[in-house]
Design a protein around this motif. Structure first.
Motif, mmCIF file in Angstrom:
data_model
loop_
_atom_site.group_PDB
_atom_site.id
_atom_site.type_symbol
_atom_site.label_atom_id
_atom_site.label_comp_id
_atom_site.label_asym_id
_atom_site.label_seq_id
_atom_site.Cartn_x
_atom_site.Cartn_y
_atom_site.Cartn_z
ATOM 1 N N GLY A 146 -54.774 -8.115 23.187
ATOM 2 C CA GLY A 146 -53.443 -8.206 23.781
ATOM 3 C C GLY A 146 -53.423 -8.049 25.287
ATOM 4 O O GLY A 146 -52.472 -7.494 25.852
ATOM 5 N N ASP A 199 -42.747 -9.304 19.222
ATOM 6 C CA ASP A 199 -41.798 -8.469 19.955
ATOM 7 C C ASP A 199 -41.434 -9.125 21.293
ATOM 8 O O ASP A 199 -42.199 -9.929 21.833
ATOM 9 N N ARG A 248 -50.800 -15.546 23.364
ATOM 10 C CA ARG A 248 -49.337 -15.578 23.421
ATOM 11 C C ARG A 248 -48.804 -16.489 24.532
ATOM 12 O O ARG A 248 -47.594 -16.471 24.818
ATOM 13 N N ILE A 260 -52.330 -9.805 20.214
ATOM 14 C CA ILE A 260 -52.719 -8.509 19.655
ATOM 15 C C ILE A 260 -53.353 -8.770 18.293
ATOM 16 O O ILE A 260 -52.785 -9.474 17.458
ATOM 17 N N ARG A 305 -46.621 -6.961 16.243
ATOM 18 C CA ARG A 305 -46.101 -6.723 17.594
ATOM 19 C C ARG A 305 -46.130 -7.974 18.465
ATOM 20 O O ARG A 305 -45.464 -8.034 19.494
ATOM 21 N N ASN A 306 -46.905 -8.981 18.063
ATOM 22 C CA ASN A 306 -46.960 -10.206 18.859
ATOM 23 C C ASN A 306 -45.602 -10.878 18.999
ATOM 24 O O ASN A 306 -45.347 -11.555 19.990
ATOM 25 N N HIS A 329 -49.193 -3.737 30.566
ATOM 26 C CA HIS A 329 -48.407 -3.975 29.355
ATOM 27 C C HIS A 329 -49.260 -4.079 28.092
ATOM 28 O O HIS A 329 -48.795 -3.737 27.001
ATOM 29 N N GLY A 330 -50.466 -4.589 28.180
ATOM 30 C CA GLY A 330 -51.294 -4.790 26.984
ATOM 31 C C GLY A 330 -52.762 -4.573 27.282
ATOM 32 O O GLY A 330 -53.177 -4.531 28.442
ATOM 33 N N GLU A 356 -49.735 -4.431 10.933
ATOM 34 C CA GLU A 356 -48.705 -3.771 11.749
ATOM 35 C C GLU A 356 -48.922 -4.070 13.231
ATOM 36 O O GLU A 356 -47.965 -4.315 13.981
ATOM 37 N N ALA A 357 -50.193 -4.050 13.657
ATOM 38 C CA ALA A 357 -50.493 -4.356 15.061
ATOM 39 C C ALA A 357 -50.144 -5.801 15.379
ATOM 40 O O ALA A 357 -49.528 -6.100 16.413
ATOM 41 N N GLU A 358 -50.522 -6.714 14.503
ATOM 42 C CA GLU A 358 -50.288 -8.129 14.770
ATOM 43 C C GLU A 358 -48.802 -8.476 14.735
ATOM 44 O O GLU A 358 -48.372 -9.436 15.392
#
Length: 462
Positions: free
Chosen positions: A14, A45, A69, A33, A42-43, A6-7, A38-40
């Motif tokens: 991540g 999500d 996380r 992440i 996603r945390n 997944h990461g 933009e990448a961060e």
């Protein structure tokens, strides 16, 4: 046994891998992440699985890209045990509370700036979420096989990356999975070398530096001494973005070991981190994990964590006061990739000064401010302000906490495969594509296997 990726599958942050075996679901790491905004984003999500359906979480080590996380996972319904090596368990609370503080501060700052009608910013998680997660942590020592679920056994082996870092052995369904976590190079100060693993039916291995060979450590240390001396002659200050756990302690080790040679007494050294004193205390509690060289330095040199000119700046006021030091300061501050934390304030204040030296001592992930500076950016944006970069920049690669291509190949090559195979199947994680492809090619040529370069959503059956 089935593994869902997944990461940290095609990137270096991540970390998140799900193992389904013996009718149970075990998660390996739950990392944040890091990188571009933009990448961060996603945390926040949804996880690609039902958090409440997980039976256990296994943590390889306490860096935030492997644990960041975890409080969110618990808040979203995970109620199983969180297994971590004992030193990692001690470090987790410190790291996660710091991450929660940063998230809460950034949300507060964003809400002060938000325009009328914009939605309110909320932190990814809070300090209360961290405490709820820590109540589920179960510390384990190295080198002891434990039954953690019906039909599932776990053991941690020394990974040599940071204090408490572990390679994971997981047994279920008559199969054995090995997850490297992050592997350190042999000879890393303070830490013991990565422990060999005897066998596996599948190996998940990091590949951060899969396309590089590190510089000789002795030459790297000489370079660090030269940078310090040149900065002193120029009348400047040294800024070092470094993770609060691992690299910061190693730097203090080298300052102590070369105390006389580098004339370290002339400097004012700041470990600028609200968690610094707490991390030092964890190292003190787990000194039994130190290697022989560190034990010798602790006996014969100034204690690296108690240098006479070292100041641990815990409060914001103490951190701001460092700005008044016009020359002769060494400032070690987080974060290691310069994407958050107090190093940003020092950058904003000093990057436009040609006598400032910025020393990068660790990997700078794609999309981070650290990567942009390493790549030669002339201007960077910090806290909404454009800052001209006139400081001199140095990348001191030989201090990496990750082993290089040679080290990765040697570690994997010592593992015997199941069912009479010379070497087990290999999935490469925690690496950008250029690094993974180079490592896969070298491993294929030497060991005659074809490693899998996993992507999010892929699965592997053992």
């Amino acid at each position: 046994m089935r593994v869902h990726f997944h990461g940290a599958a095609g990137e270096v942050t991540g970390s998140l891998h799900e193992v389904v075996a013996a009718g149970r679901r075990v998660l390996l790491d739950c990392g944040m992440i890091q990188g571009s905004p933009e990448a961060e984003a996603r945390n926040a999500d949804p996880f690609p699985f039902d958090a409440a359906a997980l039976d256990a979480l296994v943590i390889s080590h306490a860096h935030i890209d492997h644990i960041g996380r975890v409080p969110l996972l618990v808040r979203r319904g995970f109620r199983g045990a969180i297994h971590a090596q004992a030193a990692t368990a001690d470090l987790m609370r410190i790291m996660l509370l710091d991450a929660a503080h940063i998230a809460e501060s950034e949300a507060e700052r964003a809400n002060r700036r938000r325009a009328h009608g914009q939605p309110e910013a909320v932190p990814l998680y809070t300090a209360a979420d961290v405490e709820a997660a820590m109540a589920q942590v179960r510390p384990l020592p190295y080198d002891r096989r434990e039954n953690i679920l019906p039909g599932v056994d776990l053991a941690f082996r020394e990974a040599g990356h940071i204090l408490g870092s572990a390679a994971v052995e997981l047994w279920a369904d008559g199969r054995k999975l090995v997850f490297s976590g992050d592997l350190g190079p042999k000879g890393t100060p303070i830490l013991r070398d990565p422990a060999p693993i005897d066998s596996a039916d599948l190996v998940l291995m990091e590949s951060t530096y899969g396309n590089r060979l590190h510089r000789d450590r002795a030459e790297t240390i000489r370079e660090l001494g030269r940078i310090l001396d040149e900065t002193w002659q120029d009348g400047g200050n040294v800024l070092i973005p470094a993770f609060a756990v691992g690299r910061s302690q190693e730097l203090l080790y080298w300052f102590a070991k070369h105390w006389d040679e580098w004339q370290m007494s002339r400097w004012r050294i700041f470990l600028d981190s609200p968690m610094a004193a707490k991390v030092v205390a964890v190292y003190d509690r787990h000194a039994d994990l130190f290697d022989e060289g560190a034990q010798r330095v602790w006996r014969e040199q100034p204690n690296p964590f108690r240098l006479p000119n070292l100041r641990l700046t815990e409060s914001s006021e103490d951190s701001i006061a460092i700005n008044a030091v016009e020359r002769g300061a060494i400032v070690i501050a987080g974060s290691g990739m310069a994407n958050a934390g107090r190093i940003l304030h020092h950058f904003r204040h000093r990057l436009d000064n040609p006598s400032t030296r910025v020393v990068f001592v660790g990997y700078q992930g794609e999309g981070t401010l650290g990567r942009r500076l390493v790549d030669g950016a002339k201007w960077v944006r910090i806290h909404g302000r454009d800052v001209r970069v006139q400081a001199q920049r140095h990348t001191v690669g030989g201090l990496s906490a990750h082993t290089d291509q040679r080290g990765l190949m040697e570690w994997y090559g010592a593992i015997n495969g199941g069912a009479g195979a010379d070497h087990p199947p290999l999935a490469l994680v925690h690496g950008e594509d250029q690094a993974r492809e180079a490592l896969a090619g070298e491993i294929g040529q030497r060991y005659g296997i074809k490693p899998v370069l996993v992507r999010p959503g892929m699965r592997f059956d053992v």
